[in-house]
Scaffold this active site. Structure first.
Site, PDB file in Angstrom:
ATOM      1  N   HIS A  55     -18.347  30.147  -9.034  1.00 36.23           N
ATOM      2  CA  HIS A  55     -17.937  30.406 -10.777  1.00 36.23           C
ATOM      3  C   HIS A  55     -17.271  31.382 -10.520  1.00 36.23           C
ATOM      4  CE1 HIS A  55     -19.022  30.388 -14.911  1.00 36.23           C
ATOM      5  NE2 HIS A  55     -19.472  32.054 -14.643  1.00 36.23           N
ATOM      6  N   LYS A  70       6.631  15.296  -7.863  1.00 37.26           N
ATOM      7  CA  LYS A  70       6.013  16.542  -8.106  1.00 37.26           C
ATOM      8  C   LYS A  70       6.641  17.238  -8.421  1.00 37.26           C
ATOM      9  CE  LYS A  70       2.384  13.476  -7.099  1.00 37.26           C
ATOM     10  NZ  LYS A  70       3.836  12.492  -7.388  1.00 37.26           N
ATOM     11  N   ARG A 124      16.835   4.951   9.653  1.00 37.69           N
ATOM     12  CA  ARG A 124      18.014   4.182   9.016  1.00 37.69           C
ATOM     13  C   ARG A 124      18.834   5.002   7.907  1.00 37.69           C
ATOM     14  NH1 ARG A 124      16.804  -1.130   5.913  1.00 37.69           N
ATOM     15  NH2 ARG A 124      15.872  -0.211   4.208  1.00 37.69           N
ATOM     16  N   ALA A 138       0.755   4.348 -11.273  1.00 42.85           N
ATOM     17  CA  ALA A 138       1.079   5.892 -10.605  1.00 42.85           C
ATOM     18  C   ALA A 138       2.572   6.047 -11.213  1.00 42.85           C
ATOM     19  CB  ALA A 138       0.562   6.255  -9.911  1.00 42.85           C
ATOM     20  N   ILE A 139       3.696   5.075 -10.305  1.00 44.64           N
ATOM     21  CA  ILE A 139       4.534   5.630 -10.656  1.00 44.64           C
ATOM     22  C   ILE A 139       5.035   5.403 -12.284  1.00 44.64           C
ATOM     23  CG2 ILE A 139       7.168   5.002 -10.454  1.00 44.64           C
ATOM     24  CD1 ILE A 139       6.291   3.678  -7.254  1.00 44.64           C
ATOM     25  N   ALA A 197       0.545   7.551   0.724  1.00 49.54           N
ATOM     26  CA  ALA A 197       1.436   8.203   1.954  1.00 49.54           C
ATOM     27  C   ALA A 197       0.347   8.749   2.640  1.00 49.54           C
ATOM     28  CB  ALA A 197       1.904   9.262   1.429  1.00 49.54           C
TER      29      ALA A 197
END
Length: 481
Positions: free
Chosen positions: A460, A51, A35, A198-199, A334
């Site tokens: 390493h 991000k 929609r 998190a948000i 997600a």
């Protein structure tokens, strides 16, 4: 063109469009209903554009500490909010177009509009009441529109939206959700963030890097409440070093609005109230499933706390009707939606060996500075289950790569079942841990024990070496600490 399909998916977020692709791969005639914008909230207003914003903040943070790397910048590094936002929106637009390409490539029909279930195998698509938000994300050419469509299997993947607290509803001007926080037309001087999931923490971290005076208010006793308490405490200390103000065990009870500012009334558990004035408030108190106006009630679809109830394969209590992703309940991530969708459609197709989702092995990531990532049981939950455990820890300060990067503040924590040696939890805070956590996710899916991890050779110098050192520490064998 026939309006009859094998599979129709309502919603084109990560769960929906990935499920549509897998459905087409399995030979089903497939359509997807959208929609507003292909890619859903994650691609257009969540995971991806945030991000991009945080990347701009990260570069600014590094530039502001260039001297510690022996570098001198000619001139002052400043952030242009208009350009930062434009880059973020451009990233989303590019991926939005990518989803349109994938639908065409996999011969998935796109139906544009709002779907309502009239029967378990039938939907009516009407004109969208949510127009395309941005001209850079136009309705793809050649899509279908309003009408009645049928399918043997209909999968609801309508996602979620920001939750609003009564009396503190977002207004788009003074009280923001992540929609407004992602596209500010100016950079506020001060900000209150309500909620430290998190948000909330990602936006708090971003705006602090932009020079904003940020106060985070969290009702629980720790920030990022789902994380291991030790990791949360470490992250809080680092965030506070960056200048964030954090109030836990408190709630915003009221917000007074002025012409261009707010005053938040913050009440602590002991009943004391303080008033915090700021230019804006971000409401980040969680999300709720989009279950309204779908016709679920008329069909008798079972729901619980705003989400559709499903079994381990996405099946609802109504034959032929399924649900995946945020609308099907937590964790609202997600990558959970994508995997849940693949499980659902493969079960429908009768693919051998399909397993129901094990939610204990779903990783969680928070992209603040420092990053936080985890999978499996926290130390507290493991003990609450009555397990005898071994716990290993390793600090970034002892890792050569972390020191060379100038990112020596962090920790990796691993939790093992003492009797079997099974890895049952891994928790990280520090630079790039959102990229490291998958190593432990793979290990847990393979039911790896401590012995196998100890015999794994890590390259390493890398940050990943700390993962092995944490394992060794759990068994008293740490080498580089």
């Amino acid at each position: 063109m026939s309006n009859s399909y094998d599979v129709i998916i309502i919603g084109s977020g990560p769960g929906g469009y990935v499920t549509a692709i897998r459905s087409a791969q399995l030979g089903f005639k497939t359509a997807i209903v959208e929609r507003e914008h292909l890619g859903g909230i994650c691609l257009n207003w969540g995971c991806i554009p945030t991000k991009a914003l945080l990347r701009s903040a990260e570069i600014l943070d590094h530039a502001n500490h260039a001297k510690s790397f022996g570098l001198t910048l000619n001139g002052t590094m400043t952030a242009d909010v208009k350009d930062v936002v434009a880059r973020s929106r451009g990233v989303s637009a590019r991926l939005n177009g990518g989803v349109a390409f994938l639908m065409k490539k996999n011969k998935v029909d796109v139906i544009w509009g709002e779907a309502k279930l009239t029967k378990a195998n039938e939907i009516v698509v009407g004109k969208s009441t949510k127009p395309v938000i941005e001209p850079q994300n136009p309705v793809p050419k050649g899509v279908l529109g309003e009408g009645t469509y049928t399918a043997k299997h209909i999968i609801v993947a309508t996602g979620a939206r920001p939750r609003a607290l009564p009396g503190i509803e977002p207004d788009g001007k003074l009280i923001w959700t992540y929609f407004e926080a992602m596209k500010p037309d100016f950079m506020p001087k001060s900000l209150v963030v309500m909620g430290s999931g998190a948000i909330g923490i990602e936006f708090a971290s971003f705006y602090r890097s932009m020079g904003v005076d940020v106060t985070v208010v969290e009702v629980m006793d720790q920030i990022m409440p789902v994380e291991d308490a030790e990791i949360s405490a470490f992250a809080r200390k680092q965030l506070e070093k960056r200048g964030l103000k954090i109030i836990t065990g408190a709630k915003v009870t009221k917000v007074d609005k002025a012409a261009n500012s707010i005053t938040a009334h913050v009440e602590t558990k002991d009943g004391k109230v303080q008033q915090i004035s700021a230019d804006r408030l971000i409401s980040a108190v969680g999300v709720q499933g989009n279950i309204e106006n779908l016709g679920l009630e008329a069909l008798g679809v079972k729901t619980d706390r705003g989400c559709i109830v499903i079994d381990g394969y996405g099946k609802t209590n109504v034959a032929g009707l399924y649900a995946i992703g945020d609308v099907a309940g937590p964790p609202m991530l997600a990558h959970k939606a994508e995997h849940e969708g693949v499980i659902c459609i493969e079960k429908i197709a009768g693919v051998p060996g399909v397993h129901s989702m094990d939610k204990s092995k779903i990783p969680g990531c928070t992209y603040c500075n420092p990053q936080v990532a985890s999978v499996g049981l926290t130390e507290a939950k493991a003990k609450a289950e009555g397990r005898e455990i071994r716990v290993g820890r390793y600090n970034f300060a002892a890792n050569g790569k972390a020191i060379a990067l100038g990112e020596d503040q962090g920790m990796i924590k691993t939790i093992f079942d003492k009797k079997t040696g099974e890895l049952i939890g891994a928790h990280m805070v520090g630079a790039e841990v959102t990229e490291l956590i998958q190593g432990f996710v793979v290990a847990m899916n393979l039911e790896t024990t401590e012995e196998e991890l100890m015999h794994t050779i890590f390259p390493h110098p890398t940050l990943s070496e700390m993962m092995k050192e944490s394992v060794l520490d759990a068994y008293g064998r740490v080498l580089n600490a």
